[in-house]
Design a protein around this motif. Structure first.
Motif, PDB file in Angstrom:
ATOM      1  N   ASP A  91     -25.271  91.036  64.733  1.00  0.00           N
ATOM      2  CA  ASP A  91     -24.402  91.738  63.856  1.00  0.00           C
ATOM      3  C   ASP A  91     -24.313  92.994  64.205  1.00  0.00           C
ATOM      4  O   ASP A  91     -25.378  93.845  64.217  1.00  0.00           O
ATOM      5  N   LEU A  92     -23.432  93.288  64.773  1.00  0.00           N
ATOM      6  CA  LEU A  92     -22.941  94.620  65.514  1.00  0.00           C
ATOM      7  C   LEU A  92     -22.765  95.798  64.227  1.00  0.00           C
ATOM      8  O   LEU A  92     -22.533  97.090  64.778  1.00  0.00           O
TER       9      LEU A  92
ATOM     10  N   THR B 259      -4.989  84.856  65.188  1.00  0.00           N
ATOM     11  CA  THR B 259      -6.554  84.591  65.081  1.00  0.00           C
ATOM     12  C   THR B 259      -6.906  84.479  63.723  1.00  0.00           C
ATOM     13  O   THR B 259      -6.057  84.587  62.860  1.00  0.00           O
TER      14      THR B 259
ATOM     15  N   ARG C 131     -21.691  86.979  65.491  1.00  0.00           N
ATOM     16  CA  ARG C 131     -22.843  86.711  64.615  1.00  0.00           C
ATOM     17  C   ARG C 131     -22.940  85.286  64.254  1.00  0.00           C
ATOM     18  O   ARG C 131     -23.988  84.777  63.995  1.00  0.00           O
ATOM     19  N   ASN C 132     -21.930  84.316  64.413  1.00  0.00           N
ATOM     20  CA  ASN C 132     -21.908  83.085  64.408  1.00  0.00           C
ATOM     21  C   ASN C 132     -22.620  82.206  65.479  1.00  0.00           C
ATOM     22  O   ASN C 132     -21.590  81.919  66.612  1.00  0.00           O
TER      23      ASN C 132
ATOM     24  N   ASN D 201     -14.847  93.894  72.408  1.00  0.00           N
ATOM     25  CA  ASN D 201     -13.661  93.117  71.444  1.00  0.00           C
ATOM     26  C   ASN D 201     -13.962  92.940  69.935  1.00  0.00           C
ATOM     27  O   ASN D 201     -12.948  92.580  69.159  1.00  0.00           O
TER      28      ASN D 201
ATOM     29  N   THR E 298     -16.711  84.578  69.334  1.00  0.00           N
ATOM     30  CA  THR E 298     -16.776  83.480  68.570  1.00  0.00           C
ATOM     31  C   THR E 298     -15.486  82.947  68.262  1.00  0.00           C
ATOM     32  O   THR E 298     -15.388  81.864  68.016  1.00  0.00           O
ATOM     33  N   SER E 299     -14.446  83.729  68.151  1.00  0.00           N
ATOM     34  CA  SER E 299     -13.213  83.471  67.814  1.00  0.00           C
ATOM     35  C   SER E 299     -12.087  84.060  68.574  1.00  0.00           C
ATOM     36  O   SER E 299     -12.358  85.188  68.946  1.00  0.00           O
TER      37      SER E 299
ATOM     38  N   ILE F 235      -9.395  86.541  70.266  1.00  0.00           N
ATOM     39  CA  ILE F 235      -8.964  87.048  71.533  1.00  0.00           C
ATOM     40  C   ILE F 235     -10.296  87.117  72.352  1.00  0.00           C
ATOM     41  O   ILE F 235     -10.233  86.723  73.461  1.00  0.00           O
TER      42      ILE F 235
ATOM     43  N   LYS G  16      -9.050 102.333  65.273  1.00  0.00           N
ATOM     44  CA  LYS G  16      -8.369 101.819  66.540  1.00  0.00           C
ATOM     45  C   LYS G  16      -7.649 103.311  67.522  1.00  0.00           C
ATOM     46  O   LYS G  16      -7.574 103.193  68.517  1.00  0.00           O
TER      47      LYS G  16
ATOM     48  N   TYR H  51      -8.849 100.936  59.375  1.00  0.00           N
ATOM     49  CA  TYR H  51      -8.789 100.325  60.634  1.00  0.00           C
ATOM     50  C   TYR H  51      -8.010 100.854  61.505  1.00  0.00           C
ATOM     51  O   TYR H  51      -8.204 101.082  62.751  1.00  0.00           O
TER      52      TYR H  51
ATOM     53  N   VAL I  14      -1.576  89.115  66.564  1.00  0.00           N
ATOM     54  CA  VAL I  14      -2.109  88.078  67.242  1.00  0.00           C
ATOM     55  C   VAL I  14      -2.439  86.706  66.405  1.00  0.00           C
ATOM     56  O   VAL I  14      -3.279  87.255  65.454  1.00  0.00           O
TER      57      VAL I  14
HETATM   58  N1  LIG Z   1      -5.381  89.506  65.773  1.00  0.00           N
HETATM   59  C1  LIG Z   1      -4.672  90.689  65.571  1.00  0.00           C
HETATM   60  O1  LIG Z   1      -3.306  90.918  65.357  1.00  0.00           O
HETATM   61  C2  LIG Z   1      -5.151  91.905  66.551  1.00  0.00           C
HETATM   62  C3  LIG Z   1      -4.203  92.810  66.681  1.00  0.00           C
HETATM   63  C4  LIG Z   1      -4.725  94.074  67.472  1.00  0.00           C
HETATM   64  C5  LIG Z   1      -6.052  94.197  67.856  1.00  0.00           C
HETATM   65  N2  LIG Z   1      -7.019  93.168  67.555  1.00  0.00           N
HETATM   66  C6  LIG Z   1      -8.293  93.339  67.514  1.00  0.00           C
HETATM   67  O2  LIG Z   1      -8.903  92.177  68.500  1.00  0.00           O
HETATM   68  C7  LIG Z   1     -10.392  92.084  68.307  1.00  0.00           C
HETATM   69  C8  LIG Z   1     -10.688  90.909  68.143  1.00  0.00           C
HETATM   70  O3  LIG Z   1      -9.831  90.306  66.932  1.00  0.00           O
HETATM   71  P1  LIG Z   1      -9.213  88.875  66.731  1.00  0.00           P
HETATM   72  O4  LIG Z   1      -7.875  89.225  66.240  1.00  0.00           O
HETATM   73  O5  LIG Z   1      -9.540  87.918  67.631  1.00  0.00           O
HETATM   74  O6  LIG Z   1      -9.868  88.422  65.176  1.00  0.00           O
HETATM   75  P2  LIG Z   1     -11.084  87.313  64.920  1.00  0.00           P
HETATM   76  O7  LIG Z   1     -10.493  86.013  65.390  1.00  0.00           O
HETATM   77  O8  LIG Z   1     -11.512  87.408  63.626  1.00  0.00           O
HETATM   78  O9  LIG Z   1     -12.552  87.680  65.935  1.00  0.00           O
HETATM   79  C9  LIG Z   1     -13.145  88.858  65.590  1.00  0.00           C
HETATM   80  C10 LIG Z   1     -14.674  88.725  66.479  1.00  0.00           C
HETATM   81  O10 LIG Z   1     -15.095  89.726  65.887  1.00  0.00           O
HETATM   82  C11 LIG Z   1     -16.745  89.406  65.666  1.00  0.00           C
HETATM   83  N3  LIG Z   1     -17.286  90.423  64.787  1.00  0.00           N
HETATM   84  C12 LIG Z   1     -16.714  90.495  63.628  1.00  0.00           C
HETATM   85  N4  LIG Z   1     -17.420  91.380  62.898  1.00  0.00           N
HETATM   86  C13 LIG Z   1     -18.618  91.270  63.349  1.00  0.00           C
HETATM   87  C14 LIG Z   1     -19.849  91.844  63.391  1.00  0.00           C
HETATM   88  N5  LIG Z   1     -20.511  92.641  62.304  1.00  0.00           N
HETATM   89  N6  LIG Z   1     -20.984  91.861  64.460  1.00  0.00           N
HETATM   90  C15 LIG Z   1     -20.548  91.115  65.330  1.00  0.00           C
HETATM   91  N7  LIG Z   1     -19.426  90.545  65.567  1.00  0.00           N
HETATM   92  C16 LIG Z   1     -18.492  90.812  64.576  1.00  0.00           C
HETATM   93  C17 LIG Z   1     -16.446  88.103  65.175  1.00  0.00           C
HETATM   94  O11 LIG Z   1     -17.780  87.372  65.152  1.00  0.00           O
HETATM   95  P3  LIG Z   1     -18.503  86.774  64.016  1.00  0.00           P
HETATM   96  O12 LIG Z   1     -17.604  86.383  62.966  1.00  0.00           O
HETATM   97  O13 LIG Z   1     -19.179  85.464  64.628  1.00  0.00           O
HETATM   98  O14 LIG Z   1     -19.304  87.786  63.972  1.00  0.00           O
HETATM   99  C18 LIG Z   1     -15.304  87.485  65.907  1.00  0.00           C
HETATM  100  O15 LIG Z   1     -15.886  87.018  67.147  1.00  0.00           O
HETATM  101  C19 LIG Z   1     -10.573  93.147  67.030  1.00  0.00           C
HETATM  102  O16 LIG Z   1     -11.286  94.218  67.586  1.00  0.00           O
HETATM  103  C20 LIG Z   1      -9.127  93.438  66.543  1.00  0.00           C
HETATM  104  O17 LIG Z   1      -9.277  94.843  65.738  1.00  0.00           O
HETATM  105  C21 LIG Z   1      -6.595  92.026  66.805  1.00  0.00           C
END
Ligand SMILES: NC(=O)c1ccc[n+]([C@@H]2O[C@H](COP(=O)([O-])OP(=O)(O)OC[C@H]3O[C@@H](n4cnc5c(N)ncnc54)[C@H](OP(=O)(O)O)[C@@H]3O)[C@@H](O)[C@H]2O)c1
Length: 255
Positions: free
Chosen positions: A53-54, A180, A32-33, A78, A9-10, A12, A147, A143, A178
């Motif tokens: 909701d995972l 996000t 979830r969204n 992801n 939904t958002s 990566i 990872k 966190y 990243v």
């Molecule tokens: N951004 C960074 O700096 C960064 C760096 C390294 C790794 N990562 C990893 O990249 C991945 C994606 O994160 P992002 O940075 O793209 O952040 P994000 O924009 O917040 O996206 C997170 C995604 O995870 C989903 N999510 C969260 N809780 C959930 C739940 N309870 N059930 C189902 N889905 C859930 C959200 O969907 P809903 O809200 O719709 O549920 C959303 O689509 C994560 O694993 C994060 O740890 C991010």
């Protein structure tokens, strides 16, 4: 070809969906969204969606059940997030939910899809870890630990697949910061300039489609992933503490 993407939904996950869609892949998207899923479905076409909701184990199995007969070729684990704060101060329930999403859901989906992929001797798993997976992370301790789990699990599966001469592949994505929604959810502000989700997604998909084990986008992040091996644990923790402390919000939004 068809992919299941969690956390679509958002950020990566959404960018990975666009990247695969441009290559003609059919998609199954979850998060979830539901509104965000419907919007992306309209934008991309050729897409099924399932809101879930995972953090709830039954919902993880629901997603697998939805996909089971659909000949999925790629699993993208992801979905994930972080929680900032001192370990004795962060909320236990929030953290257990995070562990459910970052570790348990990924573990379940990886195992179930890996069994299916091995039966037909094809399939790709793309697990989203982080450069945090190589380190300890004071102030984002659970966190970082989650990872580490994703990274180590993926490395172990890679070796098992290699020994079995399997055509199934596993790639582990380890990005640094990243741009996000991650920060907002974790309650932090990046101290380093983040890269775009589009860049990270495209990079990860190229690595996954060419069956590479690691996808570590950017020279600085590669250097961190390699360089940390030569730094004593206590010193590395002290450095990471300072890096995380600099992310603490002072505007009252964060923790
Ligand atoms: N951004 C960074 O700096 C960064 C760096 C390294 C790794 N990562 C990893 O990249 C991945 C994606 O994160 P992002 O940075 O793209 O952040 P994000 O924009 O917040 O996206 C997170 C995604 O995870 C989903 N999510 C969260 N809780 C959930 C739940 N309870 N059930 C189902 N889905 C859930 C959200 O969907 P809903 O809200 O719709 O549920 C959303 O689509 C994560 O694993 C994060 O740890 C991010």
């Amino acid at each position: 070809m068809k992919a299941l993407i969690t956390g679509a939904t958002s950020g990566i996950g959404k960018s990975i969906a666009r990247s695969l869609s441009r290559r003609g892949w059919e998609l199954i998207l979850t998060g979830r969204n539901e509104e965000a899923l419907k919007e992306l479905q309209q934008e991309l076409g050729n897409t099924e969606i399932i809101a879930a909701d995972l953090a709830e184990r039954s919902e993880v199995f629901k997603v697998y059940g939805f996909c089971r007969e659909k000949n999925v070729d790629m699993l993208v684990n992801n979905a994930g997030y972080g929680i900032f704060g001192r370990f004795d101060e962060t909320d236990l329930e929030d953290e257990l939910n995070m562990i459910n999403v970052n570790i348990t859901a990924l573990h379940i989906l990886t195992k179930l899809f890996l069994r299916d992929f091995k039966k037909r001797d094809s399939g790709i798993i793309l697990n989203v870890a982080s450069v945090a997976g190589f380190m300890t992370g004071p102030l984002l301790s659970s966190y970082y630990a989650s990872k580490n789990y994703v990274l180590r699990l993926s490395l172990a599966i890679y070796e098992e697949l290699r020994r079995a001469k399997s055509n199934v592949s596993i790639t582990v994505l380890c990005p640094g910061p990243v741009d996000t929604n991650f920060n907002n959810r974790a309650g932090v502000t990046f101290s380093a300039k983040p890269v775009s989700a589009e860049y990270v997604a495209e990079y990860a998909i190229k690595k996954a489609l060419t069956h590479k084990l690691f996808a570590i986008p950017g020279l600085t992040i590669k250097a961190c992933a390699i360089g940390q091996r030569f730094i004593p644990h206590k010193l590395l923790s002290a450095v990471t503490y300072n890096v995380q402390k600099a992310k603490e919000r002072t505007d009252g939004d964060g923790r």
